[in-house]
Scaffold this active site. Structure first.
Site, PDB file in Angstrom:
ATOM      1  N   GLY A  14       0.825  -1.286   0.760  1.00  0.00           N
ATOM      2  CA  GLY A  14      -0.020  -0.204   0.035  1.00  0.00           C
ATOM      3  C   GLY A  14       0.774   0.975  -0.075  1.00  0.00           C
ATOM      4  N   CYS A  79      10.063  -4.278 -10.593  1.00  0.00           N
ATOM      5  CA  CYS A  79      11.402  -3.919 -11.384  1.00  0.00           C
ATOM      6  C   CYS A  79      12.265  -4.987 -11.770  1.00  0.00           C
ATOM      7  CB  CYS A  79      11.539  -3.249 -10.367  1.00  0.00           C
ATOM      8  SG  CYS A  79      12.309  -3.799  -8.672  1.00  0.00           S
TER       9      CYS A  79
END
Length: 371
Positions: A14, A79
């Site tokens: 979050g 990533c």
């Protein structure tokens, strides 16, 4: 005024939601999407009222996207396909598949979002995935800006630093919206380098210890002497009995002594904390020297010539420990009220935080995007 409807993709624990909250934007996260069940547990713990979709992004149909009728997309795709130390599989990496699916869906939405913010690592800017993103944004009528940012840059000098020198957080807004940042030239401090560190020289007589180059030593010295950046001590927990679990074991001290990035509470820098922190030693994040009066030079001088027992004795005087998960969360900009369910282990917390982002940086970018 109606609240901005936000779709949070790759929501993790979050970080994007926390940044949105910090930006004081009048907004509602209409859905958060992630497949990691542990990350979802942490997300629910901190944002219990947000609809959380525990499914793959490719499993969301165009109709489902349309029903959400969102005004903004916040996303932080995997990533690993772009990291400098990885295989750099780029668009051929299976973990990029969901991102390419988003790019395919975006032009076909009944209502295009007004804003889009994407965060990724250095390396993304030279990827084919980034090129496909820009092509899609152009097709959809967005204008975009790209930044390569360090938290120390954005929180102490941004936007005084020329934004053309930066690229990490990718910001896009629709053509009819005002530009995110002024493109006018900025007067930069001649002593400030492109990495936001001072160019002032290393003091004479400085001792080069461990496996470091002179350039690395100078960079660290300059960062630690930049008064515009907070000291690490501002982010640390109080020392207590529970800290004993975070001290480096003798085996790690002996094996990795020359590879550790050691920082003191008065330092103003650390290396990036990755998901392997606390489990792997090399290249996963800095370690904290809690015996602040001990000089590193006195410990490392001729250490490779010492017998193992004496070497360990010297290294132990530094009282090196890992940063705690709470301290890393502090460095990432998560507020004190942000927490983890009790069932989440220390190792799992490290992994989740290593996959997250800097809340303050993203909050600043959201504010700029909406200006």
């Amino acid at each position: 005024m109606a609240a901005l409807r936000v779709l949070e993709l790759y929501s993790g624990i979050g970080g994007m939601h926390q940044a949105l909250r910090e930006s004081c934007t009048y907004a509602e996260v209409v859905a958060a999407v992630d497949v990691n069940t542990l990350a979802n547990d942490v997300y629910k713990h901190n944002f219990p009222s947000t609809p959380l979709w525990a499914k793959t992004i490719e499993g969301i149909t165009l109709k489902e996207f349309d029903r959400l009728s969102f005004d903004m997309i916040l996303m932080s795709p995997p990533c690993q396909p772009f990291t400098r130390i990885g295989l750099q599989g780029d668009v051929s990496d299976p973990r990029t598949k969901s991102f390419l699916y988003i790019l395919d869906i975006l032009p076909r939405l009944q209502k295009l979002p007004k804003y889009l913010l994407l965060e990724n690592v250095k390396g993304f800017e030279s990827s084919s995935a980034r090129n496909e993103l820009l092509q899609t944004l152009t097709t959809c009528g967005f204008k975009y800006q790209e930044f390569l940012l360090s938290p120390t840059c954005i929180l102490t000098r941004f936007p005084d630093q020329d934004p053309e020198d930066l690229l990490k957080e990718k910001v896009a807004d629709k053509v009819d919206e005002a530009s995110s940042l002024s493109s006018e030239e900025k007067n930069l401090d001649p002593n400030i380098g492109p990495d936001c560190s001072s160019k002032k020289s290393l003091p004479k007589g400085a001792f080069l210890f461990k496996l470091e180059t002179v350039e690395e030593m100078e960079r660290k010295h300059n960062q630690d002497n930049d008064p515009s950046i907070q000291m690490l001590k501002d982010f640390l927990e109080e020392e207590n009995e529970e800290m004993s679990q975070y001290f480096l074991p003798p085996k790690s001290l002996l094996r990795y002594a020359l590879l550790l990035d050691i920082v003191k509470p008065t330092c103003r820098r650390s290396t990036c904390f990755t998901k392997g922190y606390g489990h792997y030693v090399e290249g996963t994040g800095s370690v904290l020297q809690t015996a602040v009066d001990v000089q590193l030079e006195s410990v490392f001088k001729h250490i490779d010539e010492l017998p193992e027992e004496e070497k360990l004795m010297k290294l132990s005087t530094l009282k090196l420990r890992y940063f705690t998960p709470r301290e890393i969360a502090n460095l990432h900009g998560f507020p004190l009220e942000f927490g983890f369910p009790e069932k989440v282990t220390v190792k799992q917390r490290y992994r989740l935080l290593g996959n997250s982002l800097n809340v303050h940086v993203v909050a600043k970018l959201i504010s700029i995007l909406l200006e």
